[in-house]
Design a protein around this motif. Structure first.
Motif, PDB file in Angstrom:
ATOM      1  N   LEU A 156     -12.288  -2.730  -0.252  1.00 52.06           N
ATOM      2  CA  LEU A 156     -10.808  -3.819  -0.097  1.00 52.06           C
ATOM      3  C   LEU A 156      -9.807  -3.772  -1.556  1.00 52.06           C
ATOM      4  O   LEU A 156      -8.741  -3.635  -1.736  1.00 52.06           O
ATOM      5  CB  LEU A 156     -10.503  -4.641   0.430  1.00 52.06           C
ATOM      6  CG  LEU A 156      -9.402  -5.446   1.142  1.00 52.06           C
ATOM      7  CD1 LEU A 156     -10.073  -6.358   2.914  1.00 52.06           C
ATOM      8  CD2 LEU A 156      -9.047  -6.745   0.571  1.00 52.06           C
ATOM      9  N   GLU A 157     -10.091  -4.233  -2.387  1.00 48.13           N
ATOM     10  CA  GLU A 157      -8.820  -4.502  -3.455  1.00 48.13           C
ATOM     11  C   GLU A 157      -8.814  -3.152  -4.163  1.00 48.13           C
ATOM     12  O   GLU A 157      -7.459  -3.174  -3.771  1.00 48.13           O
ATOM     13  CB  GLU A 157     -10.327  -4.935  -4.580  1.00 48.13           C
ATOM     14  CG  GLU A 157      -9.217  -5.556  -5.515  1.00 48.13           C
ATOM     15  CD  GLU A 157      -9.069  -7.337  -5.126  1.00 48.13           C
ATOM     16  OE1 GLU A 157      -8.267  -8.025  -6.131  1.00 48.13           O
ATOM     17  OE2 GLU A 157      -9.949  -7.672  -3.704  1.00 48.13           O
TER      18      GLU A 157
ATOM     19  N   GLU B 249      -8.357  -0.396  -1.844  1.00 45.47           N
ATOM     20  CA  GLU B 249      -7.592   0.412  -1.104  1.00 45.47           C
ATOM     21  C   GLU B 249      -6.194  -0.791  -1.112  1.00 45.47           C
ATOM     22  O   GLU B 249      -5.340   0.561  -1.374  1.00 45.47           O
ATOM     23  CB  GLU B 249      -8.068   0.797  -0.535  1.00 45.47           C
ATOM     24  CG  GLU B 249      -9.597   1.120   0.223  1.00 45.47           C
ATOM     25  CD  GLU B 249     -10.213   1.388   1.239  1.00 45.47           C
ATOM     26  OE1 GLU B 249      -9.927   0.297   1.815  1.00 45.47           O
ATOM     27  OE2 GLU B 249     -11.264   2.200   1.899  1.00 45.47           O
ATOM     28  N   GLN B 250      -6.381  -1.397  -1.800  1.00 49.30           N
ATOM     29  CA  GLN B 250      -4.911  -2.125  -1.714  1.00 49.30           C
ATOM     30  C   GLN B 250      -4.266  -1.779  -2.768  1.00 49.30           C
ATOM     31  O   GLN B 250      -2.930  -2.047  -2.310  1.00 49.30           O
ATOM     32  CB  GLN B 250      -5.355  -3.978  -1.598  1.00 49.30           C
ATOM     33  CG  GLN B 250      -5.599  -4.957   0.260  1.00 49.30           C
ATOM     34  CD  GLN B 250      -5.282  -3.925   0.743  1.00 49.30           C
ATOM     35  OE1 GLN B 250      -4.046  -3.765   0.833  1.00 49.30           O
ATOM     36  NE2 GLN B 250      -5.669  -3.409   2.194  1.00 49.30           N
TER      37      GLN B 250
ATOM     38  N   ARG C 285      -2.446   1.292  -2.101  1.00 48.83           N
ATOM     39  CA  ARG C 285      -1.754   0.632  -1.269  1.00 48.83           C
ATOM     40  C   ARG C 285      -0.146   0.020  -2.061  1.00 48.83           C
ATOM     41  O   ARG C 285       0.707   0.761  -1.242  1.00 48.83           O
ATOM     42  CB  ARG C 285      -1.732   0.548   0.515  1.00 48.83           C
ATOM     43  CG  ARG C 285      -2.579   1.006   1.265  1.00 48.83           C
ATOM     44  CD  ARG C 285      -2.629  -0.399   2.132  1.00 48.83           C
ATOM     45  NE  ARG C 285      -4.522   0.681   2.703  1.00 48.83           N
ATOM     46  CZ  ARG C 285      -4.677   0.241   4.034  1.00 48.83           C
ATOM     47  NH1 ARG C 285      -4.852  -1.006   4.366  1.00 48.83           N
ATOM     48  NH2 ARG C 285      -6.488   0.934   4.710  1.00 48.83           N
TER      49      ARG C 285
ATOM     50  N   GLN D 209       4.736  -3.810   4.144  1.00 52.69           N
ATOM     51  CA  GLN D 209       2.666  -3.630   3.668  1.00 52.69           C
ATOM     52  C   GLN D 209       2.693  -3.773   2.134  1.00 52.69           C
ATOM     53  O   GLN D 209       1.192  -3.939   2.574  1.00 52.69           O
ATOM     54  CB  GLN D 209       3.451  -1.961   4.309  1.00 52.69           C
ATOM     55  CG  GLN D 209       3.684  -1.451   5.489  1.00 52.69           C
ATOM     56  CD  GLN D 209       3.698   0.160   5.622  1.00 52.69           C
ATOM     57  OE1 GLN D 209       3.252   0.627   4.552  1.00 52.69           O
ATOM     58  NE2 GLN D 209       3.730   0.250   6.661  1.00 52.69           N
TER      59      GLN D 209
ATOM     60  N   SER E 126      -0.089  -6.059   0.976  1.00 54.28           N
ATOM     61  CA  SER E 126      -1.631  -5.817   0.476  1.00 54.28           C
ATOM     62  C   SER E 126      -1.350  -6.480  -0.553  1.00 54.28           C
ATOM     63  O   SER E 126      -2.363  -7.288  -0.753  1.00 54.28           O
ATOM     64  CB  SER E 126      -1.045  -4.099   0.065  1.00 54.28           C
ATOM     65  OG  SER E 126      -1.098  -2.989   0.756  1.00 54.28           O
TER      66      SER E 126
ATOM     67  N   GLN F 227      -3.511  -9.585   0.724  1.00 50.36           N
ATOM     68  CA  GLN F 227      -5.052  -9.079   1.168  1.00 50.36           C
ATOM     69  C   GLN F 227      -5.918  -9.456  -0.033  1.00 50.36           C
ATOM     70  O   GLN F 227      -6.600  -9.892  -0.302  1.00 50.36           O
ATOM     71  CB  GLN F 227      -4.771  -7.807   1.773  1.00 50.36           C
ATOM     72  CG  GLN F 227      -4.340  -7.532   3.075  1.00 50.36           C
ATOM     73  CD  GLN F 227      -5.217  -7.666   3.837  1.00 50.36           C
ATOM     74  OE1 GLN F 227      -7.138  -8.101   3.785  1.00 50.36           O
ATOM     75  NE2 GLN F 227      -5.240  -8.240   4.886  1.00 50.36           N
TER      76      GLN F 227
END
Length: 635
Positions: free
Chosen positions: A184-185, A187-188, A191, A347, A351, A354
């Motif tokens: 997750l880290e 991917e964010q 982004r 977005q 992110s 997140q």
């Protein structure tokens, strides 16, 4: 307790560092702290950051494609808006214009050219966005594939004493959650990089259209950033609290599963359920706080563009003098770009949220992977080739940090090769601690354990332990077949050797009576077997290794006297030149031992043969008398 050297300790920086280098390090440390605070942890010198950077160096081609696709996405977005501006101008009545002789084309044809160009650019943008997403996903998958075995290796490389400080459920929770947290880290972060590149493209578009109206977009971005600056630290704190409580719940549930037999036999399932329910109730408050913080971003971000659009319409009318040919294309392009800019800001903010919400899981992974506060299983050393003379304990002491009194004090003991030595004494006297020292699960706090006059701490631990056969009172079995349990640690053993070991351990008879024989699954921790049957399997596993040193830590405590006597006879035939160290509660099983060692309160108080110790009338004689009377009463 003497601690083993870390297997992969970070290098120590040199002492002599120049002023310029110290200043550079200080500057870099401050930048790392700042970037980590806003949710970008991979620039820091944490174990997770180092692992990701190492993977990035290996996957540089993948990252290069990701960067190229990100730049291409920003360029195509910029080009799309340039085409839209030209097309809007034609609709508003502006004269045809454009590069490469496009101004000479008929208006209808030029309009179709603009539409076709916009479609091609958007197709390129969509392809770039897809390529950007899959390359980021591939890199995250590569990192997850790296972190899972690395985390497993790290946990197994911890010394037994160090690993025992953790709750099993805690380690299981970290090992389960951490790989997904790393994915997750990454991917964010991908982004964020993509969205920031698009933000720059949209800002450039707005600046070209009207530097004055760009101030409105800057104010919009500033408002979103100010909101994030307020929310993100609270998100990180709430995430840390929530993750800590989740770890506690996972540890509690794991312990309940491990103690399932005890819970059912003591009618304690209701209490266990209430404890878990209470712990889950404590999760509700931080989860609600996270929900409030995560939910506030979107409605505020949706409101800001509406306010900005109203301001833009009014300012545009004043700036462009009400001319439709000038106002309409600029206003349409500006509002569309502003809307896309706001979407990217939302977005990006999501992110960052997140990352802040994920920070608790990343921090607990970093805490586990840190090496400075942990001891590790010893690596390297002289290979052990065979026990020729014996084992000697020289003034050995063992002290645990959590205990006020030492577990062992000034132990001097000689175990000749090929002999049988028995340890006896009351519970808590230190017998198992002495066994742990001999196996290598603990290092002595003082003194030495010598193997053929070589310090055990200088031997290769793997080569030493491969020559040991250890059977403990707390039998550890796999949820697998009987054959797999006996062969555990001896993967190359054939069926005949497995059955021979089971015969010596007195297990072959009951195994053949099971529905599937050696292929019978025994359930979690062998719950389908009796205590005596589990001990026989554990003994067969140790015998299959053909050990030079057999250690029996109350290995027959769950057997009746008749079964124990049969196994003792089998072991005597099996022993041959092997050395045996046995910890016994039932003294009748050790009367033939070459040496009996009596331990009380961590000290050796007596040692000798059975008849010699009875004749002295000391601690061993009292234990023998007490057990003899208990046996007579039982009869």
């Amino acid at each position: 307790m003497r601690r083993a050297h870390p297997a992969a300790a970070p290098p120590t920086p040199p002492l002599a560092i120049g002023r310029r280098e110290r200043g550079a390090r200080h500057w870099w440390a401050k930048r790392c702290t700042t970037l980590r605070a806003v949710g970008i942890p991979f620039v820091a010198t944490t174990p997770v950051a180092r692992m990701i950077r190492a993977t990035a160096r290996q996957q540089w081609r993948l990252l290069a494609v990701n960067v190229v696709s990100t730049v291409l996405l920003a360029v195509t977005e910029f080009g799309s808006f340039a085409v839209i501006f030209r097309a809007a101008g034609l609709l508003a009545g502006a004269p045809p214009s454009g590069p490469w002789g496009l101004a000479t084309l008929p208006q209808d044809t030029l309009f179709l050219v603009y539409l076709s160009a916009a479609l091609v650019l958007q197709l390129l943008a969509s392809g770039s966005r897809y390529l950007n997403g899959i390359t980021a996903g591939y890199f995250a998958a590569r990192c997850q594939a790296c972190i899972t075995p690395e985390l497993h290796r790290h946990i197994l490389s911890l010394s037994y004493a160090c690993a025992s400080r953790f709750k099993v459920g805690d380690l299981v929770h970290r090992a389960t959650v951490s790989p997904q947290a790393v994915q997750l880290e990454i991917e964010q972060l991908g982004r964020i990089c993509s969205n920031l590149m698009l933000v720059l493209a949209y800002v450039a578009i707005l600046a070209v259209l009207s530097p004055a109206l760009l101030l409105v977009a800057i104010a919009l971005g500033g408002a979103v950033a100010a909101l994030q600056r307020t929310i993100r630290p609270r998100l990180a704190r709430a995430s840390g609290v929530l993750e800590g409580r989740r770890r506690e719940v996972a540890a509690r549930i794991t312990e309940d599963i491990q103690l399932l037999r005890l819970l059912h036999s003591s009618a304690a399932t209701g209490g266990a359920q209430r404890q878990v329910a209470a712990q889950m109730a404590s999760l509700e408050a931080p989860m609600r706080q996270l929900s409030r913080l995560m939910s506030i971003q979107e409605p505020v971000s949706d409101l800001l563009p509406v306010v900005a659009a109203l301001l833009i319409v009014g300012l545009s009318w004043q700036l462009f003098g009400g001319s439709a040919e000038t106002l309409i294309p600029k206003l349409v392009t500006f509002v569309l770009a502003l809307q896309r800019l706001n979407l990217r800001l939302i977005q990006t903010a999501a992110s960052f949220n997140q990352l802040a919400e994920n920070s608790g899981r990343i921090e607990q992974l970093d805490d586990l992977l840190q090496t400075g506060d942990k001891s590790f299983r010893r690596q390297g050393g002289s290979p052990f080739t065979g026990l020729r003379h014996g084992v000697r304990f020289e003034a050995v002491g063992l002290r645990f940090e959590a205990r006020a009194e030492p577990s062992l004090t000034a132990i001097d003991l000689w175990i000749p090769a090929g002999s049988t030595v028995a340890l006896v004494g009351p519970s808590g006297a230190g017998k198992s601690s002495l066994v742990d020292l001999l196996v290598g699960l603990q290092d002595p706090s003082s003194g030495r354990v010598l193997i053929d006059n070589v310090d055990l701490c200088s031997l290769d631990l793997d080569s030493w332990q491969r020559q040991l056969g250890v059977v403990s009172q707390d039998v550890l079995l796999l949820n697998a077949s009987i054959r797999d349990n006996i062969a555990f640690g001896s993967a190359d053993s054939n069926v005949a050797a497995i059955e021979a070991a089971a015969r010596i351990a007195g297990a072959h008879g009951f195994i053949k009576e099971l529905p599937h024989g050696y292929a019978t699954a025994i359930g979690e921790r062998g719950y389908r077997l009796s205590g005596g049957q589990r001990q026989r399997l554990s003994l067969a596993r140790a015998l299959l290794r053909d050990p030079q040193l057999l250690i029996l830590d109350e290995a027959t405590s769950a057997l009746d006297s008749h079964s124990e006597h049969g196994i003792q006879q089998a072991l005597a035939a099996f022993q041959g030149p092997r050395t045996v160290l046995t910890v016994a509660h039932r003294l009748s099983s050790i009367v033939q031992a070459d040496q009996i060692v009596v331990i009380e309160q961590g000290r050796i108080v007596e040692q000798g043969r059975h008849q010699e110790l009875l004749a002295t009338g000391g601690a061993y004689a009292r234990l023998w008398l007490r057990q003899s009377r208990a046996g007579q009463r039982a009869e």
